[in-house]
Design an enzyme around this catalytic site. Sequence first.
Site, PDB file in Angstrom:
ATOM      1  N   ASP A  34       0.859  -1.182   0.000  1.00  0.00           N
ATOM      2  CA  ASP A  34       0.000   0.000   0.000  1.00  0.00           C
ATOM      3  C   ASP A  34       0.898   1.236   0.000  1.00  0.00           C
ATOM      4  O   ASP A  34       2.022   1.184   0.527  1.00  0.00           O
ATOM      5  CB  ASP A  34      -0.912   0.005   1.231  1.00  0.00           C
ATOM      6  N   LYS A  39      -0.648   2.981   7.188  1.00  0.00           N
ATOM      7  CA  LYS A  39      -1.501   1.801   7.039  1.00  0.00           C
ATOM      8  C   LYS A  39      -0.643   0.532   7.092  1.00  0.00           C
ATOM      9  O   LYS A  39      -0.992  -0.451   7.748  1.00  0.00           O
ATOM     10  CB  LYS A  39      -2.248   1.881   5.721  1.00  0.00           C
ATOM     11  N   PHE A 244     -32.415 -11.497  -2.808  1.00  0.00           N
ATOM     12  CA  PHE A 244     -32.478 -10.099  -3.258  1.00  0.00           C
ATOM     13  C   PHE A 244     -33.887  -9.664  -3.625  1.00  0.00           C
ATOM     14  O   PHE A 244     -34.102  -8.877  -4.536  1.00  0.00           O
ATOM     15  CB  PHE A 244     -31.473  -9.845  -4.398  1.00  0.00           C
ATOM     16  N   CYS A 255     -20.567  -0.714  -3.763  1.00  0.00           N
ATOM     17  CA  CYS A 255     -20.591  -1.340  -5.093  1.00  0.00           C
ATOM     18  C   CYS A 255     -21.819  -1.030  -5.927  1.00  0.00           C
ATOM     19  O   CYS A 255     -21.707  -0.487  -7.019  1.00  0.00           O
ATOM     20  CB  CYS A 255     -20.464  -2.851  -4.951  1.00  0.00           C
TER      21      CYS A 255
HETATM   22  C1  UDX Z   1     -22.378  -6.257  -3.353  1.00  0.00           C
HETATM   23  C2  UDX Z   1     -22.462  -7.562  -4.158  1.00  0.00           C
HETATM   24  O1  UDX Z   1     -23.422  -8.440  -3.559  1.00  0.00           O
HETATM   25  C3  UDX Z   1     -21.099  -8.208  -4.264  1.00  0.00           C
HETATM   26  O2  UDX Z   1     -21.172  -9.384  -5.077  1.00  0.00           O
HETATM   27  C4  UDX Z   1     -20.157  -7.209  -4.896  1.00  0.00           C
HETATM   28  O3  UDX Z   1     -18.890  -7.714  -5.060  1.00  0.00           O
HETATM   29  C5  UDX Z   1     -20.109  -5.914  -4.078  1.00  0.00           C
HETATM   30  O4  UDX Z   1     -21.432  -5.404  -3.953  1.00  0.00           O
HETATM   31  P1  UDX Z   1     -22.264  -5.535  -0.799  1.00  0.00           P
HETATM   32  O5  UDX Z   1     -22.113  -4.125  -1.281  1.00  0.00           O
HETATM   33  O6  UDX Z   1     -21.377  -6.003   0.299  1.00  0.00           O
HETATM   34  O7  UDX Z   1     -22.016  -6.551  -2.015  1.00  0.00           O
HETATM   35  O8  UDX Z   1     -23.764  -5.691  -0.329  1.00  0.00           O
HETATM   36  P2  UDX Z   1     -25.043  -6.627  -0.569  1.00  0.00           P
HETATM   37  O9  UDX Z   1     -25.161  -7.620   0.518  1.00  0.00           O
HETATM   38  O10 UDX Z   1     -25.059  -7.171  -1.938  1.00  0.00           O
HETATM   39  O11 UDX Z   1     -26.204  -5.537  -0.342  1.00  0.00           O
HETATM   40  C6  UDX Z   1     -26.215  -4.306  -1.057  1.00  0.00           C
HETATM   41  C7  UDX Z   1     -27.356  -3.416  -0.617  1.00  0.00           C
HETATM   42  O12 UDX Z   1     -28.588  -3.920  -1.064  1.00  0.00           O
HETATM   43  C8  UDX Z   1     -27.513  -3.224   0.906  1.00  0.00           C
HETATM   44  O13 UDX Z   1     -27.792  -1.872   1.175  1.00  0.00           O
HETATM   45  C9  UDX Z   1     -28.697  -4.095   1.241  1.00  0.00           C
HETATM   46  O14 UDX Z   1     -29.376  -3.645   2.377  1.00  0.00           O
HETATM   47  C10 UDX Z   1     -29.534  -3.959  -0.007  1.00  0.00           C
HETATM   48  N1  UDX Z   1     -30.443  -5.102  -0.247  1.00  0.00           N
HETATM   49  C11 UDX Z   1     -29.933  -6.343  -0.505  1.00  0.00           C
HETATM   50  C12 UDX Z   1     -31.817  -4.916  -0.227  1.00  0.00           C
HETATM   51  O15 UDX Z   1     -32.319  -3.800  -0.004  1.00  0.00           O
HETATM   52  N2  UDX Z   1     -32.630  -5.979  -0.477  1.00  0.00           N
HETATM   53  C13 UDX Z   1     -32.148  -7.227  -0.742  1.00  0.00           C
HETATM   54  O16 UDX Z   1     -32.962  -8.141  -0.968  1.00  0.00           O
HETATM   55  C14 UDX Z   1     -30.758  -7.406  -0.749  1.00  0.00           C
END
Ligand code: UDX
Length: 425
Positions: A34, A39, A244, A255
Amino acid sequence: MSEREPIGVIGVGWVGLCTAACFAELGHEVVARDILPEKVEFLSRGEIPMHEPGLSELVMKNADRLTFTTSMPDVLERTRLLFCCVDTPPTYSGDADLSRVNAVIDELGDSAEHAVVMKSTVPVGTGRAIKRRREDVGYVSNPEFLKEGSALEDFMHPDRVVVGAAETSKAFGDRVAALYESLGGPIVRTDVASAEMIKLASNAFLATKISFINEIANVSEELGADVREVARGMGLDDRIGPKFLNAGVGFGGSCFPKDVSALKQLAGNSGYHFQLLTAVIEVNELQKRRTTSKLQKHLGSLVNKEVALLGVAFKPNTDDVREATSLVLAARLQGEGAHVRVYDPVAADKAREMLGGAQVCDSALEALDGADAAVLVTEWPEFADLDWAGEVKQRMANPLIVDGRNFLDREALRAAGFTYEGIGR
Ligand code: UDX
């Protein structure tokens, strides 16, 4: 020295550290670099600057195989596969900022023995552009699909591993694919542009699924259906699947918001108007704000009302507050004149400056004390364990709860005298 392929990791943020720790766990020597000396000092002492369940333990357990350094020559000398894990935040235009990726490429030199393995999320076409600048260096696209809160589990038990390489980098592609063979997930071998697109399209699809169910929820509220029942009935269709489909107060995180905008922008740059993604983003922005009107429905004007927000992180088991709904809600509620108190088991301190003057509390009960309404923003398990019918009810000035994740026991709360508002039911 282990006989396994040594691994270089460039950029030790969340993705970089999870990747480094997991490869070390699989028996590889890992040299992680890094640019921030403080860090590197932190990490070398075993201090982990982020909240990810099990990560600290995994780093400690594999300390012998993990080296943290600021020196690129050190990484180049000791490893051949260089996993690029630097961040690619959105710019004002919605494009991904590739300055950190480009800085890494600038430092590489032109050795044909090395390959960049791109884990950072980059626009489709990045691999091709890098190859033009560094003709001799190998290039492999190997996007990450780790979820915050279960990243180590996701790494060790992948749904799939994507390895994209051009014909000229095929041997490097083989070496990268071999690293994941013992994990047992399907390995998708493809060209670089398709690998880059798989990452963006996967996140955009999941975000679309969430915005879709959120709109079904909003219409269900009008028509008297219960979105949880609807999602259950839909999800049993194999083609749809149950995941989801949880309606809520919108998606956040590092993301989805960024990748959906980046894909929309990428399409736009090439002359294509990606209408569906435009709607996905707008639905999500409106969803983050809907709670305000739910509170007004019961409280009238929010001026001088005390509102407790339970949860600041964009989802449970992380201290990440990027694009979190809590930030939008705190601002909107204060804009309507409410006094906002927030509580989160790990993320509130980090967000203090982004909460626009909201009071940060040390416990859920402190936030709820004297509140005119509670809004559950993040489904941390401890919020289900609160003594709602007893202590919470006694402390609140008015027993109104907006359950932004349909997480609490609606019937029990209503039986205890709460006015309960969920999402889509
Ligand atoms: C996501 C992807 O799942 C992962 O594969 C990628 O590499 C990075 O982005 P992450 O950002 O850790 O991962 O969160 P995730 O668990 O996917 O949830 C994202 C958002 O969607 C959260 O705010 C969550 O609360 C919301 N969500 C998820 C919903 O509102 N409803 C759902 O059914 C699922």
